[in-house]
Design an enzyme around this catalytic site. Structure first.
Site, PDB file in Angstrom:
ATOM      1  N   ASN A   1       4.560   0.607  -4.397  1.00  0.00           N
ATOM      2  CA  ASN A   1       3.120   0.527  -4.637  1.00  0.00           C
ATOM      3  C   ASN A   1       2.536  -0.558  -3.732  1.00  0.00           C
ATOM      4  O   ASN A   1       2.938  -1.715  -3.819  1.00  0.00           O
ATOM      5  CB  ASN A   1       2.868   0.197  -6.115  1.00  0.00           C
ATOM      6  CG  ASN A   1       1.392   0.214  -6.481  1.00  0.00           C
ATOM      7  OD1 ASN A   1       0.575  -0.359  -5.765  1.00  0.00           O
ATOM      8  ND2 ASN A   1       1.055   0.859  -7.596  1.00  0.00           N
TER       9      ASN A   1
ATOM     10  N   ARG B   1      -9.890 -11.862   2.173  1.00  0.00           N
ATOM     11  CA  ARG B   1     -10.602 -12.487   3.294  1.00  0.00           C
ATOM     12  C   ARG B   1     -11.648 -11.538   3.905  1.00  0.00           C
ATOM     13  O   ARG B   1     -12.399 -11.905   4.788  1.00  0.00           O
ATOM     14  CB  ARG B   1      -9.577 -12.941   4.352  1.00  0.00           C
ATOM     15  CG  ARG B   1     -10.122 -13.657   5.553  1.00  0.00           C
ATOM     16  CD  ARG B   1     -10.874 -14.936   5.214  1.00  0.00           C
ATOM     17  NE  ARG B   1     -10.028 -15.962   4.659  1.00  0.00           N
ATOM     18  CZ  ARG B   1      -9.391 -16.868   5.395  1.00  0.00           C
ATOM     19  NH1 ARG B   1      -9.471 -16.823   6.718  1.00  0.00           N
ATOM     20  NH2 ARG B   1      -8.668 -17.810   4.839  1.00  0.00           N
TER      21      ARG B   1
ATOM     22  N   HIS C   1      -2.554   2.881  -6.591  1.00  0.00           N
ATOM     23  CA  HIS C   1      -3.335   3.046  -7.817  1.00  0.00           C
ATOM     24  C   HIS C   1      -4.746   2.564  -7.503  1.00  0.00           C
ATOM     25  O   HIS C   1      -5.082   1.413  -7.762  1.00  0.00           O
ATOM     26  CB  HIS C   1      -2.730   2.245  -8.972  1.00  0.00           C
ATOM     27  CG  HIS C   1      -3.481   2.425 -10.262  1.00  0.00           C
ATOM     28  ND1 HIS C   1      -2.939   2.089 -11.485  1.00  0.00           N
ATOM     29  CD2 HIS C   1      -4.726   2.902 -10.537  1.00  0.00           C
ATOM     30  CE1 HIS C   1      -3.820   2.337 -12.440  1.00  0.00           C
ATOM     31  NE2 HIS C   1      -4.916   2.837 -11.889  1.00  0.00           N
TER      32      HIS C   1
ATOM     33  N   ARG D   1      -8.330   1.743  -8.098  1.00  0.00           N
ATOM     34  CA  ARG D   1      -9.123   1.552  -9.313  1.00  0.00           C
ATOM     35  C   ARG D   1     -10.608   1.742  -9.004  1.00  0.00           C
ATOM     36  O   ARG D   1     -11.031   1.595  -7.862  1.00  0.00           O
ATOM     37  CB  ARG D   1      -8.850   0.167  -9.901  1.00  0.00           C
ATOM     38  CG  ARG D   1      -7.403   0.073 -10.431  1.00  0.00           C
ATOM     39  CD  ARG D   1      -7.082  -1.284 -10.978  1.00  0.00           C
ATOM     40  NE  ARG D   1      -5.739  -1.317 -11.564  1.00  0.00           N
ATOM     41  CZ  ARG D   1      -5.464  -1.047 -12.843  1.00  0.00           C
ATOM     42  NH1 ARG D   1      -6.457  -0.723 -13.663  1.00  0.00           N
ATOM     43  NH2 ARG D   1      -4.234  -1.100 -13.301  1.00  0.00           N
TER      44      ARG D   1
ATOM     45  N   HIS E   1      -8.498  -3.450  -4.977  1.00  0.00           N
ATOM     46  CA  HIS E   1      -7.491  -3.528  -3.921  1.00  0.00           C
ATOM     47  C   HIS E   1      -7.562  -2.264  -3.049  1.00  0.00           C
ATOM     48  O   HIS E   1      -8.320  -2.247  -2.088  1.00  0.00           O
ATOM     49  CB  HIS E   1      -6.068  -3.784  -4.453  1.00  0.00           C
ATOM     50  CG  HIS E   1      -5.737  -3.138  -5.772  1.00  0.00           C
ATOM     51  ND1 HIS E   1      -5.850  -1.780  -5.983  1.00  0.00           N
ATOM     52  CD2 HIS E   1      -5.289  -3.664  -6.951  1.00  0.00           C
ATOM     53  CE1 HIS E   1      -5.477  -1.507  -7.223  1.00  0.00           C
ATOM     54  NE2 HIS E   1      -5.133  -2.627  -7.832  1.00  0.00           N
TER      55      HIS E   1
ATOM     56  N   GLU F   1      -1.858   7.180  -8.332  1.00  0.00           N
ATOM     57  CA  GLU F   1      -1.954   6.913  -9.759  1.00  0.00           C
ATOM     58  C   GLU F   1      -3.396   6.561 -10.109  1.00  0.00           C
ATOM     59  O   GLU F   1      -4.142   6.028  -9.279  1.00  0.00           O
ATOM     60  CB  GLU F   1      -1.033   5.742 -10.152  1.00  0.00           C
ATOM     61  CG  GLU F   1       0.416   5.969  -9.773  1.00  0.00           C
ATOM     62  CD  GLU F   1       1.386   5.148 -10.576  1.00  0.00           C
ATOM     63  OE1 GLU F   1       0.982   4.155 -11.203  1.00  0.00           O
ATOM     64  OE2 GLU F   1       2.567   5.524 -10.591  1.00  0.00           O
TER      65      GLU F   1
ATOM     66  N   HIS G   1       6.190  -0.355 -13.782  1.00  0.00           N
ATOM     67  CA  HIS G   1       5.390  -1.507 -14.223  1.00  0.00           C
ATOM     68  C   HIS G   1       6.274  -2.679 -14.618  1.00  0.00           C
ATOM     69  O   HIS G   1       7.090  -2.588 -15.542  1.00  0.00           O
ATOM     70  CB  HIS G   1       4.423  -1.173 -15.368  1.00  0.00           C
ATOM     71  CG  HIS G   1       3.299  -2.160 -15.404  1.00  0.00           C
ATOM     72  ND1 HIS G   1       2.092  -1.971 -14.773  1.00  0.00           N
ATOM     73  CD2 HIS G   1       3.233  -3.392 -15.965  1.00  0.00           C
ATOM     74  CE1 HIS G   1       1.321  -3.024 -14.959  1.00  0.00           C
ATOM     75  NE2 HIS G   1       1.994  -3.912 -15.682  1.00  0.00           N
ATOM     76  N   ASP G   2       6.135  -3.746 -13.842  1.00  0.00           N
ATOM     77  CA  ASP G   2       6.886  -4.990 -14.082  1.00  0.00           C
ATOM     78  C   ASP G   2       8.391  -4.856 -13.845  1.00  0.00           C
ATOM     79  O   ASP G   2       9.166  -5.697 -14.331  1.00  0.00           O
ATOM     80  CB  ASP G   2       6.635  -5.524 -15.497  1.00  0.00           C
ATOM     81  CG  ASP G   2       5.276  -6.228 -15.601  1.00  0.00           C
ATOM     82  OD1 ASP G   2       4.816  -6.430 -16.733  1.00  0.00           O
ATOM     83  OD2 ASP G   2       4.693  -6.553 -14.548  1.00  0.00           O
TER      84      ASP G   2
ATOM     85  N   GLY H   1       5.627  -2.381  -7.330  1.00  0.00           N
ATOM     86  CA  GLY H   1       4.666  -2.977  -6.413  1.00  0.00           C
ATOM     87  C   GLY H   1       4.626  -4.487  -6.495  1.00  0.00           C
ATOM     88  O   GLY H   1       5.070  -5.187  -5.579  1.00  0.00           O
ATOM     89  N   HIS H   2       4.127  -4.991  -7.609  1.00  0.00           N
ATOM     90  CA  HIS H   2       3.844  -6.430  -7.698  1.00  0.00           C
ATOM     91  C   HIS H   2       5.060  -7.295  -7.352  1.00  0.00           C
ATOM     92  O   HIS H   2       4.980  -8.184  -6.495  1.00  0.00           O
ATOM     93  CB  HIS H   2       3.339  -6.784  -9.095  1.00  0.00           C
ATOM     94  CG  HIS H   2       2.785  -8.163  -9.184  1.00  0.00           C
ATOM     95  ND1 HIS H   2       1.471  -8.465  -8.902  1.00  0.00           N
ATOM     96  CD2 HIS H   2       3.392  -9.339  -9.480  1.00  0.00           C
ATOM     97  CE1 HIS H   2       1.297  -9.772  -9.039  1.00  0.00           C
ATOM     98  NE2 HIS H   2       2.438 -10.318  -9.390  1.00  0.00           N
TER      99      HIS H   2
HETATM  100  C1  LIG Z   1       0.434   2.414 -13.655  1.00  0.00           C
HETATM  101  C2  LIG Z   1       0.979   1.112 -13.208  1.00  0.00           C
HETATM  102  O1  LIG Z   1       1.695   0.441 -13.926  1.00  0.00           O
HETATM  103  C3  LIG Z   1       0.588   0.556 -11.905  1.00  0.00           C
HETATM  104  O2  LIG Z   1      -0.038   1.519 -11.096  1.00  0.00           O
HETATM  105  C4  LIG Z   1      -0.358  -0.597 -12.149  1.00  0.00           C
HETATM  106  O3  LIG Z   1      -1.436  -0.105 -12.901  1.00  0.00           O
HETATM  107  C5  LIG Z   1      -0.789  -1.166 -10.840  1.00  0.00           C
HETATM  108  O4  LIG Z   1      -2.136  -1.586 -10.961  1.00  0.00           O
HETATM  109  P1  LIG Z   1      -2.521  -3.032 -10.377  1.00  0.00           P
HETATM  110  O5  LIG Z   1      -1.851  -3.126  -9.018  1.00  0.00           O
HETATM  111  O6  LIG Z   1      -4.025  -2.984 -10.312  1.00  0.00           O
HETATM  112  O7  LIG Z   1      -1.954  -4.016 -11.346  1.00  0.00           O
HETATM  113  N1  LIG Z   2       3.518   2.795 -11.726  1.00  0.00           N
HETATM  114  C1  LIG Z   2       3.910   1.416 -11.560  1.00  0.00           C
HETATM  115  C2  LIG Z   2       3.526   0.939 -10.210  1.00  0.00           C
HETATM  116  O1  LIG Z   2       3.065   1.712  -9.390  1.00  0.00           O
HETATM  117  C3  LIG Z   2       3.746  -0.473  -9.846  1.00  0.00           C
HETATM  118  O2  LIG Z   2       3.668  -1.330 -10.951  1.00  0.00           O
HETATM  119  P1  LIG Z   2       4.044  -2.872 -10.645  1.00  0.00           P
HETATM  120  O3  LIG Z   2       5.424  -2.886 -10.052  1.00  0.00           O
HETATM  121  O4  LIG Z   2       3.007  -3.384  -9.665  1.00  0.00           O
HETATM  122  O5  LIG Z   2       3.991  -3.544 -11.989  1.00  0.00           O
END
Ligand SMILES: CC(=O)[C@@H](O)[C@H](O)COP(=O)(O)O
Ligand SMILES: NCC(=O)COP(=O)(O)O
Length: 244
Positions: A8, A19, A44, A46, A51, A76, A197-198, A219-220
């Site tokens: 992600n 920036r 994803h 929004r 972002h 997503e 997620h996480d 992603g994160h």
């Molecule tokens: C569905 C999911 O868990 C991810 O797509 C999450 O919603 C990422 O969104 P953010 O990057 O805005 O946190």
């Molecule tokens: N569907 C989860 C995703 O795309 C990424 O979630 P995260 O790793 O940023 O929490």
């Protein structure tokens, strides 16, 4: 077969937007991620475009179009009109429908099972008719799996924040067993199984033991890891966990 990694890239766009220019480039990140061996890209977008913007989605779709047989594109989001129009225009491999609460910082729950099967089913059917696989973002419980099947999804995406929280508290094995029960039911019902997620390098090794796991979207934590080791290395580190 090892679960596929879908990276992600939301958080690349978060840094870029900080920036107001085009640094770091989301497309340069996609190219690096693909070159490092990840078989999927997730966004994803929004409604507030905090972002990923619509222009990013189009640019990623164009970048991945020549690689359609090798790299999956997953969009997503909540089934709002502009997101559905984006999916209809860009025809990603997969659309993951996610409930979104106004003002949320990030996703915090899967679809409630009292969500109208008819309304979401009509959307699911329309997207599937366009050749887009539909995945529904759900809690790891049996009622939610049955609800997703009734809606007509091809896959589920298990919301893994509860697993990540349990893992951090030393209860990962027990929570994984709960997820595994949901995965086994989904498999029995003919649903594919995604998760996200996480997830991170600490909790992913255990989670990757989930039966019938097709894809993890991360992603994160991956982009955060990349700040310290570089994006190519970060992607390879996550792929290495999945193929162990
Ligand atoms: C569905 C999911 O868990 C991810 O797509 C999450 O919603 C990422 O969104 P953010 O990057 O805005 O946190
Ligand atoms: N569907 C989860 C995703 O795309 C990424 O979630 P995260 O790793 O940023 O929490």
């Amino acid at each position: 077969m090892a679960a596929r990694l879908s990276v992600n890239v939301n958080k690349v766009a978060t840094l870029r937007n900080a920036r107001g220019g085009d640094v770091p480039s989301v497309i340069a990140a996609v190219r690096t991620i693909v070159a490092a061996g990840a078989p999927g890209i997730t966004i994803h977008p929004r409604a507030d475009e905090r972002h990923i913007r619509a222009v990013d989605a189009r640019a990623i779709a164009a970048e991945l179009a020549p690689l359609r047989e090798q790299i999956e594109f997953n969009i997503e989001g909540d089934p709002r009109p502009d997101l559905l129009a984006m999916v209809e225009e860009l025809r990603p491999h997969q659309c993951t429908l996610v409930p979104v609460r106004p003002g949320e910082i990030t996703s915090q729950a899967g679809w409630p099972t009292d969500t109208s099967r008819a309304e979401l089913g009509a959307i699911t059917s329309r997207l599937h008719g366009l050749g887009v696989r539909v995945s529904l973002f759900i809690e790891a419980d049996l009622a939610a799996v049955r609800w997703a099947r009734d809606v007509g999804a091809q896959r589920i995406e298990l919301y893994t924040e509860p697993y990540a929280h349990a893992f951090a508290a030393g209860r990962g094995e027990a929570e994984l067993a709960r997820f595994a029960a949901a995965a086994e039911l989904a498999h029995d019902l003919g649903l594919g199984i995604n998760a996200g997620h996480d997830l991170d390098l600490d909790n992913l090794p255990l989670f990757s033991r989930l039966p019938h796991l097709d894809e993890v979207s991360i992603g994160h934590a991956l982009i955060s890891h990349a700040l310290f080791v570089g994006l190519d290395r970060a992607v390879r580190d996550y792929i290495a966990v999945l193929v162990e």
